[in-house]
Scaffold this motif. Structure first.
Motif, PDB file in Angstrom:
ATOM      1  N   ARG A 171       0.850  -1.187   0.000  1.00  0.00           N
ATOM      2  CA  ARG A 171       0.000   0.000   0.000  1.00  0.00           C
ATOM      3  C   ARG A 171       0.887   1.239   0.000  1.00  0.00           C
ATOM      4  NH1 ARG A 171      -0.481  -2.036   5.261  1.00  0.00           N
ATOM      5  NH2 ARG A 171      -0.051  -0.572   6.963  1.00  0.00           N
ATOM      6  N   ALA A 172       0.430   2.239  -0.734  1.00  0.00           N
ATOM      7  CA  ALA A 172       1.166   3.488  -0.868  1.00  0.00           C
ATOM      8  C   ALA A 172       0.187   4.631  -0.668  1.00  0.00           C
ATOM      9  CB  ALA A 172       1.831   3.582  -2.237  1.00  0.00           C
ATOM     10  N   GLU A 173       0.539   5.577   0.203  1.00  0.00           N
ATOM     11  CA  GLU A 173      -0.372   6.658   0.570  1.00  0.00           C
ATOM     12  C   GLU A 173       0.365   7.979   0.539  1.00  0.00           C
ATOM     13  OE1 GLU A 173      -3.476   8.983   2.258  1.00  0.00           O
ATOM     14  OE2 GLU A 173      -1.330   9.063   2.590  1.00  0.00           O
ATOM     15  N   LEU A 174      -0.198   8.955  -0.172  1.00  0.00           N
ATOM     16  CA  LEU A 174       0.421  10.271  -0.222  1.00  0.00           C
ATOM     17  C   LEU A 174      -0.671  11.333  -0.284  1.00  0.00           C
ATOM     18  CD1 LEU A 174       3.159  11.721  -0.285  1.00  0.00           C
ATOM     19  CD2 LEU A 174       2.973  11.777  -2.768  1.00  0.00           C
ATOM     20  N   SER A 175      -0.725  12.148   0.762  1.00  0.00           N
ATOM     21  CA  SER A 175      -1.753  13.183   0.831  1.00  0.00           C
ATOM     22  C   SER A 175      -1.193  14.450   1.449  1.00  0.00           C
ATOM     23  CB  SER A 175      -2.942  12.699   1.684  1.00  0.00           C
ATOM     24  OG  SER A 175      -3.540  11.546   1.126  1.00  0.00           O
ATOM     25  N   SER A 260       3.173   7.089   3.855  1.00  0.00           N
ATOM     26  CA  SER A 260       3.970   5.868   3.969  1.00  0.00           C
ATOM     27  C   SER A 260       3.739   4.892   2.825  1.00  0.00           C
ATOM     28  CB  SER A 260       3.653   5.150   5.289  1.00  0.00           C
ATOM     29  OG  SER A 260       2.289   4.749   5.315  1.00  0.00           O
ATOM     30  N   GLY A 261       4.755   4.048   2.611  1.00  0.00           N
ATOM     31  CA  GLY A 261       4.637   2.913   1.710  1.00  0.00           C
ATOM     32  C   GLY A 261       4.941   1.652   2.506  1.00  0.00           C
ATOM     33  N   VAL A 262       4.083   0.658   2.395  1.00  0.00           N
ATOM     34  CA  VAL A 262       4.245  -0.572   3.175  1.00  0.00           C
ATOM     35  C   VAL A 262       4.252  -1.765   2.235  1.00  0.00           C
ATOM     36  CG1 VAL A 262       3.375  -1.966   5.092  1.00  0.00           C
ATOM     37  CG2 VAL A 262       3.021   0.519   5.101  1.00  0.00           C
TER      38      VAL A 262
END
Length: 350
Positions: A171-175, A260-262
């Protein structure tokens, strides 16, 4: 054409540096200018990278920018800068909807281009731009800095090592918050979270587990919540790869997040701090205890790697950078087109 394309030996013999110009004078142009000044003062780059020019639509603004950073010259016209035979590389630092038109203008004037992400507003524009690069024999490459940074190899080495076991999900999240920027909400400027920050999440997945590792996407499920203007404020895409690996990309310009990237395997998982500019990679056991951390090398700003890669490509006479070949740019642009298409989102100029 730039006097340095394919002329590394001549450049090294004469001491001729790669002259870099910036098209646009907004916030990201300031970051690049800071980078170029630091490169010009750093022994690793000072002998071959030179901050040369800036162009803005307002001559006074360009002159103030050039004076602030010590650039040689300033232009109140993008076309005038593109006509300057001393310019070897143009960094395109304007909103997404202008990238294709401006990069094509520079290429036709004989200038190599480093185009800020998203490369263009859609895949059709990307193909048109890259066709001109092929016709002119000049460099055109996308300035998505994470593709060029050392952290990419560190993450790939971890995944390839087998330490995490078989990778099952990512999972990759950028906000980031909106900060009142019109270019984010304005459909005429190709606004929306996907093109602005979601491109980083999709590239992270592509590098960490996707095409870099031989996988291809088999299915996509996606949703978004729009601004009142119709462009996406927050979105999520779930990608299923051909071997069953599941990847989730989330991005927003309505809230801030941990960025974060997991990467999850059956023998542990890794957490990458800040996928927009990786700071650290922490590796955990399946019981969530920290196994070890991988440090990311210190950097000037993080932009220096893309500039160096583009300059090296110019000196070697290449039309693309190995860190971000044209096929990779097109694959991500086509993926974003597919995602936007499933939302039913089209920009007014499409």
């Amino acid at each position: 054409m730039s006097m340095l394309n394919g002329r590394r030996d001549e450049a090294e013999r004469t001491g001729r540096k790669v002259n870099v110009a910036i098209l646009g004078a907004g916030s990201i142009a300031n970051t690049m200018a800071t980078t170029l000044v630091k490169m010009a003062e750093d022994s690793r780059y000072s002998s071959w990278i030179h901050p040369y020019a800036v162009a803005a639509r307002d001559k006074g603004r360009a002159e103030a920018f050039a004076a602030k950073y010590g650039f040689d010259t300033a232009y109140g016209s993008y076309a005038d800068m593109a006509a300057d035979d001393n310019v070897d590389l143009v960094y395109i630092a304007t909103p997404h909807n202008f990238h294709a038109e401006q990069a094509i203008m520079c290429l036709k004037a004989g200038r190599n281009v480093l185009v800020e992400k998203a490369f263009t507003a859609n895949a059709a524009q990307a193909r048109a731009l890259l066709n001109v690069a092929e016709e002119t024999g000049l460099l055109a490459t996308e300035a998505i800095w994470t593709r060029y940074q050392p952290s990419r190899d560190l993450i790939n080495e971890l995944v390839h090592s087998g330490e995490l076991g078989t990778i099952r999900s990512v999972r990759a999240e950028l906000s980031y918050e909106l900060h009142g920027r019109d270019r984010i909400t304005n459909p005429d400027l190709a606004g929306g979270a996907l093109l602005d920050v979601g491109v980083y999440a999709l590239n992270f997945i592509d590098m960490a587990v996707g095409a870099d590792h031989g996988r291809s996407i088999a299915d996509i499920v996606t949703t978004m919540v729009p601004y009142s203007t119709g462009v996406d404020a927050t979105n999520t895409a779930v990608l299923t790869y051909d071997d069953g690996l599941l990847a989730t990309a989330t991005s927003s310009r309505a809230v801030a997040s941990d960025r974060s990237g997991v990467i999850c395997g059956d023998n542990g998982y890794a957490v990458v701090t800040n996928i927009n500019n990786p700071e650290r990679i922490d590796v955990y056991n399946t019981d969530h205890s920290l196994r070890h951390s991988i440090a990311v090398p210190e950097q000037l700003t993080g932009y220096e790697y893309e500039v160096a890669a583009a300059a090296n490509a110019i000196l070697d006479g290449r039309t693309e950078c190995p860190e971000m070949p044209h096929a990779d740019t097109l694959r991500i642009m086509e993926l974003m087109d597919e995602i936007r298409g499933r939302w039913g989102l089209k920009y007014p100029f499409e």
